[in-house]
Design a protein around this motif. Structure first.
Motif, PDB file in Angstrom:
ATOM      1  N   HIS A 134      24.953  13.215 -30.089  1.00  0.00           N
ATOM      2  CA  HIS A 134      23.608  13.456 -30.626  1.00  0.00           C
ATOM      3  C   HIS A 134      23.631  13.530 -32.143  1.00  0.00           C
ATOM      4  O   HIS A 134      22.834  12.880 -32.821  1.00  0.00           O
ATOM      5  CB  HIS A 134      23.038  14.754 -30.057  1.00  0.00           C
ATOM      6  CG  HIS A 134      22.414  14.561 -28.710  1.00  0.00           C
ATOM      7  ND1 HIS A 134      21.377  13.689 -28.509  1.00  0.00           N
ATOM      8  CD2 HIS A 134      22.706  15.115 -27.510  1.00  0.00           C
ATOM      9  CE1 HIS A 134      21.052  13.716 -27.238  1.00  0.00           C
ATOM     10  NE2 HIS A 134      21.851  14.567 -26.601  1.00  0.00           N
ATOM     11  N   THR A 135      24.564  14.345 -32.628  1.00  0.00           N
ATOM     12  CA  THR A 135      24.670  14.492 -34.079  1.00  0.00           C
ATOM     13  C   THR A 135      24.945  13.140 -34.703  1.00  0.00           C
ATOM     14  O   THR A 135      24.361  12.776 -35.736  1.00  0.00           O
ATOM     15  CB  THR A 135      25.810  15.473 -34.423  1.00  0.00           C
ATOM     16  OG1 THR A 135      25.750  16.544 -33.504  1.00  0.00           O
ATOM     17  CG2 THR A 135      25.689  15.965 -35.827  1.00  0.00           C
ATOM     18  N   HIS A 155      14.044  10.498 -30.602  1.00  0.00           N
ATOM     19  CA  HIS A 155      15.266  11.229 -30.293  1.00  0.00           C
ATOM     20  C   HIS A 155      15.142  12.694 -30.712  1.00  0.00           C
ATOM     21  O   HIS A 155      15.439  13.608 -29.948  1.00  0.00           O
ATOM     22  CB  HIS A 155      16.438  10.543 -31.020  1.00  0.00           C
ATOM     23  CG  HIS A 155      17.746  11.203 -30.768  1.00  0.00           C
ATOM     24  ND1 HIS A 155      18.812  11.048 -31.613  1.00  0.00           N
ATOM     25  CD2 HIS A 155      18.170  12.016 -29.783  1.00  0.00           C
ATOM     26  CE1 HIS A 155      19.834  11.760 -31.151  1.00  0.00           C
ATOM     27  NE2 HIS A 155      19.457  12.349 -30.036  1.00  0.00           N
ATOM     28  N   MET A 156      14.601  12.881 -31.928  1.00  0.00           N
ATOM     29  CA  MET A 156      14.436  14.243 -32.429  1.00  0.00           C
ATOM     30  C   MET A 156      13.499  15.034 -31.532  1.00  0.00           C
ATOM     31  O   MET A 156      13.751  16.180 -31.196  1.00  0.00           O
ATOM     32  CB  MET A 156      13.866  14.203 -33.855  1.00  0.00           C
ATOM     33  CG  MET A 156      14.905  13.927 -34.893  1.00  0.00           C
ATOM     34  SD  MET A 156      14.384  14.522 -36.494  1.00  0.00           S
ATOM     35  CE  MET A 156      13.314  13.276 -37.050  1.00  0.00           C
ATOM     36  N   ILE A 200      12.689  14.604 -28.385  1.00  0.00           N
ATOM     37  CA  ILE A 200      13.236  14.916 -27.067  1.00  0.00           C
ATOM     38  C   ILE A 200      14.329  15.971 -27.181  1.00  0.00           C
ATOM     39  O   ILE A 200      14.465  16.855 -26.354  1.00  0.00           O
ATOM     40  CB  ILE A 200      13.785  13.625 -26.409  1.00  0.00           C
ATOM     41  CG1 ILE A 200      12.611  12.702 -26.098  1.00  0.00           C
ATOM     42  CG2 ILE A 200      14.577  13.930 -25.148  1.00  0.00           C
ATOM     43  CD1 ILE A 200      13.006  11.306 -25.777  1.00  0.00           C
ATOM     44  N   TRP A 201      15.062  15.871 -28.279  1.00  0.00           N
ATOM     45  CA  TRP A 201      16.208  16.738 -28.416  1.00  0.00           C
ATOM     46  C   TRP A 201      15.831  18.140 -28.907  1.00  0.00           C
ATOM     47  O   TRP A 201      16.598  19.083 -28.766  1.00  0.00           O
ATOM     48  CB  TRP A 201      17.198  16.095 -29.382  1.00  0.00           C
ATOM     49  CG  TRP A 201      18.570  16.607 -29.202  1.00  0.00           C
ATOM     50  CD1 TRP A 201      19.340  16.505 -28.089  1.00  0.00           C
ATOM     51  CD2 TRP A 201      19.324  17.323 -30.169  1.00  0.00           C
ATOM     52  NE1 TRP A 201      20.551  17.094 -28.293  1.00  0.00           N
ATOM     53  CE2 TRP A 201      20.560  17.611 -29.579  1.00  0.00           C
ATOM     54  CE3 TRP A 201      19.086  17.747 -31.469  1.00  0.00           C
ATOM     55  CZ2 TRP A 201      21.560  18.295 -30.240  1.00  0.00           C
ATOM     56  CZ3 TRP A 201      20.092  18.428 -32.128  1.00  0.00           C
ATOM     57  CH2 TRP A 201      21.315  18.702 -31.508  1.00  0.00           C
ATOM     58  N   THR A 202      14.650  18.270 -29.483  1.00  0.00           N
ATOM     59  CA  THR A 202      14.240  19.591 -29.978  1.00  0.00           C
ATOM     60  C   THR A 202      14.257  20.591 -28.833  1.00  0.00           C
ATOM     61  O   THR A 202      13.803  20.296 -27.727  1.00  0.00           O
ATOM     62  CB  THR A 202      12.808  19.548 -30.545  1.00  0.00           C
ATOM     63  OG1 THR A 202      12.602  18.308 -31.151  1.00  0.00           O
ATOM     64  CG2 THR A 202      12.584  20.654 -31.525  1.00  0.00           C
ATOM     65  N   ASN A 203      14.739  21.774 -29.138  1.00  0.00           N
ATOM     66  CA  ASN A 203      14.887  22.763 -28.074  1.00  0.00           C
ATOM     67  C   ASN A 203      13.541  23.257 -27.586  1.00  0.00           C
ATOM     68  O   ASN A 203      13.282  23.353 -26.403  1.00  0.00           O
ATOM     69  CB  ASN A 203      15.733  23.931 -28.567  1.00  0.00           C
ATOM     70  CG  ASN A 203      17.102  23.442 -29.001  1.00  0.00           C
ATOM     71  OD1 ASN A 203      17.544  22.374 -28.546  1.00  0.00           O
ATOM     72  ND2 ASN A 203      17.744  24.173 -29.869  1.00  0.00           N
ATOM     73  N   SER A 213       7.832  19.990 -33.840  1.00  0.00           N
ATOM     74  CA  SER A 213       7.568  18.873 -32.929  1.00  0.00           C
ATOM     75  C   SER A 213       6.206  18.250 -33.238  1.00  0.00           C
ATOM     76  O   SER A 213       6.015  17.048 -33.065  1.00  0.00           O
ATOM     77  CB  SER A 213       7.635  19.334 -31.485  1.00  0.00           C
ATOM     78  OG  SER A 213       6.752  20.397 -31.284  1.00  0.00           O
ATOM     79  N   LEU A 240      21.776  11.045 -34.761  1.00  0.00           N
ATOM     80  CA  LEU A 240      20.816  11.521 -35.754  1.00  0.00           C
ATOM     81  C   LEU A 240      21.249  11.129 -37.158  1.00  0.00           C
ATOM     82  O   LEU A 240      20.433  10.730 -37.996  1.00  0.00           O
ATOM     83  CB  LEU A 240      20.671  13.044 -35.654  1.00  0.00           C
ATOM     84  CG  LEU A 240      19.901  13.555 -34.437  1.00  0.00           C
ATOM     85  CD1 LEU A 240      19.946  15.074 -34.387  1.00  0.00           C
ATOM     86  CD2 LEU A 240      18.459  13.084 -34.498  1.00  0.00           C
TER      87      LEU A 240
END
Lengths: 172, 708
Positions: free
Chosen positions: B225-226, B290-291, B293-296, B303, B229
């Motif tokens: 992921h990192t 991606h960001m 979806i990946w946001t907690n 968001s 990004l």
């Protein structure tokens, strides 16, 4: 796109320098940037703007001549088709798609066959015969219709101002 | 990115320290931190810190190679140095100072590059740069705290360092892009500028490769992921830089090759732009997706911002694709409907392309018979559906969907018989056209309405411009002109004038020819004149008919005679014609006697301006042209010099300055005392490639004799 625009502008500049039409001077303000021009036009004869020399700035878009340039007077102007800030509102300067005043026929609008020379000639004829229906300056349009004498006095004042002559307007 | 420009504007209003202040501040901070470290690292308290031992050990091993050869004294100094360095690196306050210093150095580097490559930034570039900078900071802040949810100071620092580097590259690319845009507006650019700009862009690309390596390293430690990004950011910068480079190359190739290979090149340019734009937008879109979806936490401020950015990217992609579909459609339509003009037609046309004003070696022919370059016509038809020259509405191939996707302007030619009698129609010319404007909103959102609007208008444009031939001018008008000329020149018979007009092609030409012939005749005998007033014209004075006719090579001195009736004029503009009218009428002996007395401005006024609007002499405007000063300026000197001269006039004592498109005069008035006619040459600043053509000045004062 800018390359073809530059070619075209250089061609127009050359033509305007070699065969200057009467009453018109136009050229780039700075030869480094061909997309900003300064123009000077003389007030048409037999009108209240006669004898005046008015300066204006022309700004060309990168996709010129597909899109029209913008024209703005840099001297003080009072005319039904000139906004108080000097921008000129005539149909030839409007892109075919847009119609800010909602009255123009598309055949009067911008087309790539138009040129700086034709724009400036149109502006000169606009000075002679304002289109009162499309009031960019509503006050001026009203005065043109209802109080022509006052309009002529203002125009005379502007002409004197453009020539750097002493003004008589305040005394009248 | 434009959504937050208002925020950026707000930030801009805040007082921001200059670079020099910032650098001085940073250096002072660093010195302070170093002093603090030197002092603090000597204390026992700090030496008992657990960080100390491990740090010193590391530092010691770092210095290890050097220690072997050194004397013991040197070793102790070195040990002391290691202590200070370790303190600087471990103390939280000192770390902040160091980070600040790094930022300062990066800014200085940016400044250096700016001075070396770009020189003085233009206002718009600076503005753009500032906007980009604040946008970048804003988005990265959101990213670090909203998306990554970093909690440790160390992580924040790592990310900040990474984004500082990326932001730096970003800003450099933006600057290059802006500068390139500006350079493409100029016809002549020194080669050095090209090399520096391309060098910078290549440097950005190399750094991007290095950044890519860093991404891989981080990816190995921190997961996919990192990596994704980080890599997206690098890819964006790299794509942007490559895009500018590609456009640059195309531009240079285009300007270096003299002949136009437009058809192939225009396509090439188009597809390069399309490819790069779509790739950039796609990477941007995926990155934000991606960001998101990946946001907690799905429902956070971050968001929301990301969603807005996503929507923007999506709209841009759709707009671009629609535009491309339109492009393809126009291309297909042109191929199918408008044939290439034959060689015969091209030679018969013998005119340049009306769109680009360049020669045509190949051209497409519209149904109305007008020829254009393939590429020029295509780019026009992308935005409009009529012939640029005659405005004839061009029929679209499929009337259900026009050139504009769902925004369709399908134009239908309707049988003209309904409104206009068919026999009045010129053959082939459309008289009545209908514009059908149709907006199908439901294609986008179900609740949007569908609107159709039909506009009919008759096309009354003339088929061809009628030239103003003498024969075509109605008799009355011709008679009026002859009458006017005859009154100006009483010695010439009307039949001669009429002959003149008939011999030339147009009335304007006829009048001009006649006038120049008449007016030059007396000017030849102009020898006794005192050359108090003269002006210089360059050999290029274009509208000066008599000048160019006699073909002068050297600057020519025009003389102003004592007899005001005879002065040579170089320009047949309206004002001079009025003056010349006097020239001829004064040739009679009676008037000549009257003119023995010195000329006053009143004489001039009465002569030059019949429309005397102000009876009070004080109120009279100087008649434009009364100073008898004529000539032609090329545009550049008059525009730039006029201002300079006007500015200087306050010092030089010019009372009035009359400027006209074809001449310029300065009026000096000696106050008090008799007005003198001054002639003065004002030196014009040299203007590149367009020499000044005429310079001089004169003066007149109301009711005071002019001493010649």
């Amino acid at each position: 796109m800018a390359r073809s625009a530059l070619r075209r502008l250089m061609a127009e500049y050359k033509q305007l320098t070699l065969n200057p039409p009467e009453g018109i001077i136009a050229g780039p303000i700075n030869e480094e940037n061909f997309f900003e021009w300064e123009a000077m036009i003389t007030g048409p004869e037999g009108t209240c703007f006669e004898g005046g020399v008015f300066s204006a700035k022309l700004t060309f878009p990168p996709d010129y001549p597909l899109a029209p340039p913008k024209m703005q007077f840099t001297c003080e102007m009072y005319h039904p088709n000139i906004y108080p800030d000097g921008r000129v509102c005539i149909s030839i300067l409007h892109a075919p798609g847009e119609d800010p005043m909602g009255y123009e026929c598309s055949s009067e609008r911008w087309s790539p066959v138009q040129s700086v020379e034709k724009i400036l000639l149109s502006v000169i004829s606009m000075l002679a015969e304002p289109n009162v229906e499309s009031g960019a300056n509503v006050d001026a349009a009203k005065m043109w219709r209802e109080d022509r004498d006052q309009f002529n006095r203002i125009a005379d004042h502007l002409v004197r101002k453009s020539l750097g002559l002493p003004d008589t307007f305040s005394k009248v | 990115m434009s959504d937050f420009s208002s925020g950026a504007q707000l930030l801009e209003k805040m007082p921001f320290p200059s670079l020099a202040t910032y650098t001085a501040f940073s250096v002072a901070l660093l010195t302070g931190a170093a002093y603090y470290s030197v002092e603090n690292s000597a204390t026992e308290e700090w030496r008992s810190n657990p960080n100390y031992t491990s740090g010193i050990a590391e530092a010691w091993s770092f210095f290890g190679g050097a220690t072997v050869v050194l004397e013991s004294e040197d070793r102790s100094t070195l040990f002391r140095l290691a202590e200070v360095v370790v303190h600087l690196m471990t103390d939280p306050l000192c770390i902040l100072v160091l980070v600040n210093m790094a930022g300062c150095l990066l800014t200085l580097l940016g400044k250096l590059i700016q001075v070396l490559v770009f020189g003085q930034l233009r206002v718009s570039e600076e503005q753009h740069l500032k906007d980009k900078f604040w946008n970048f900071i804003f988005y990265k802040f959101i990213f670090i705290f909203g998306v990554m949810n970093v909690t440790h100071v160390e992580q924040v620092l790592n990310w900040s360092a990474w984004f500082a580097l990326l932001g730096f590259l970003h800003l450099m690319t933006t600057l290059s892009k802006d500068r390139f845009q500006y350079l493409s507006f100029s016809p002549s650019i020194p080669a050095g500028v090209h090399f520096r700009l391309v060098g910078l862009l290549c440097g950005v690309q190399v750094t991007c490769v290095l950044c890519f390596a860093i991404c891989i390293l981080c990816g190995i430690y921190h997961g996919l992921h990192t990596f994704a990004l980080m890599v997206a950011e690098v890819a964006l910068v790299s794509l942007n830089a490559a895009y500018v480079l590609a456009r640059y190359t195309l531009h240079v190739v285009d300007s270096k090759t003299s002949e136009r290979l437009w058809d192939s090149r225009a396509g090439c340019v188009y597809y390069t732009e399309l490819g790069f734009e779509l790739a950039t937008l796609l990477v941007d879109f995926l990155h934000h997706l991606h960001m998101l979806i990946w946001t907690n936490t799905m429902l956070s401020m971050a968001s929301l911002v990301i969603s807005m950015q996503l929507r923007w990217a999506f709209n841009e992609i759709r707009r671009r694709i629609l535009k491309h579909r339109n492009y393809l459609k126009v291309l297909r339509h042109m191929m199918a409907s408008y044939p290439m003009a034959s060689l015969d037609e091209l030679t018969k046309n013998s005119d340049d392309c009306a769109i680009c004003w360049d020669l045509m070696s190949t051209a497409r022919k519209l149904p109305c018979g007008h020829l254009f370059h393939n590429a020029c016509l295509r780019s026009w038809l992308e935005q409009d559906t009529s012939c640029p020259t005659c405005r004839m509405t061009l029929q679209s191939t499929d009337s259900s969907e026009g050139f504009f996707g769902s925004l369709s302007f399908s134009s239908l030619q309707v049988e003209a018989s309904a409104t206009v009698h068919p026999r009045q129609l010129p053959p082939g010319g459309p008289q009545v056209t209908n514009h059908l404007f149709h907006f199908d909103g439901s294609r986008y959102f179900s609740w949007l309405p569908s609107v159709s609007l039909e506009v009919s208008h008759s096309n009354l444009l003339p088929q061809s411009e009628t030239t103003n031939v003498v024969g075509s001018v109605d008799h009355q008008q011709l008679n009026r002109i002859v009458e006017e000329l005859a009154s100006m020149f009483p010695n010439t018979s009307r039949s001669v004038i009429l002959q003149h007009l008939r011999n030339s092609q147009t009335v304007e030409h006829g009048v001009e020819n006649f006038l120049s012939e008449k007016l030059l005749a007396p000017a030849v005998g102009l020898t006794e004149a005192s050359a108090r007033l003269h002006f210089y014209t360059s050999p290029h004075a274009s509208s000066a008919g008599d000048d160019s006719a006699s073909g002068h090579k050297s600057p020519k001195i025009h003389q102003f005679s004592r007899d005001p009736t005879v002065f040579q004029n170089t320009n047949l503009s309206s004002t001079t014609v009025i003056a010349n009218q006097e020239t001829s009428s004064n040739s009679s002996a009676t008037q000549r006697g009257e003119l023995e007395r010195p000329l006053t401005i009143d004489d001039l006024w009465n002569r030059f301006d019949e429309t005397n609007r102000h009876p009070d002499p004080e109120e009279r405007m100087f008649p434009v042209g009364a100073a008898a000063v004529f000539g032609t300026f090329s545009p550049n000197p008059i525009l730039t010099e006029r201002r300079r001269i006007l500015k200087e006039s306050a010092v030089e004592g010019i009372d009035y300055c009359i400027v006209n498109y074809s001449f310029m005069s300065w009026i000096f008035i000696d106050n008090p005392g008799p007005a003198t006619l001054y002639s003065k040459t004002v030196k014009m600043k040299k203007v590149k490639r367009s020499p000044p053509r005429l310079i001089f000045a004169s003066t007149m004062k109301p009711n005071i004799p002019i001493v010649l």
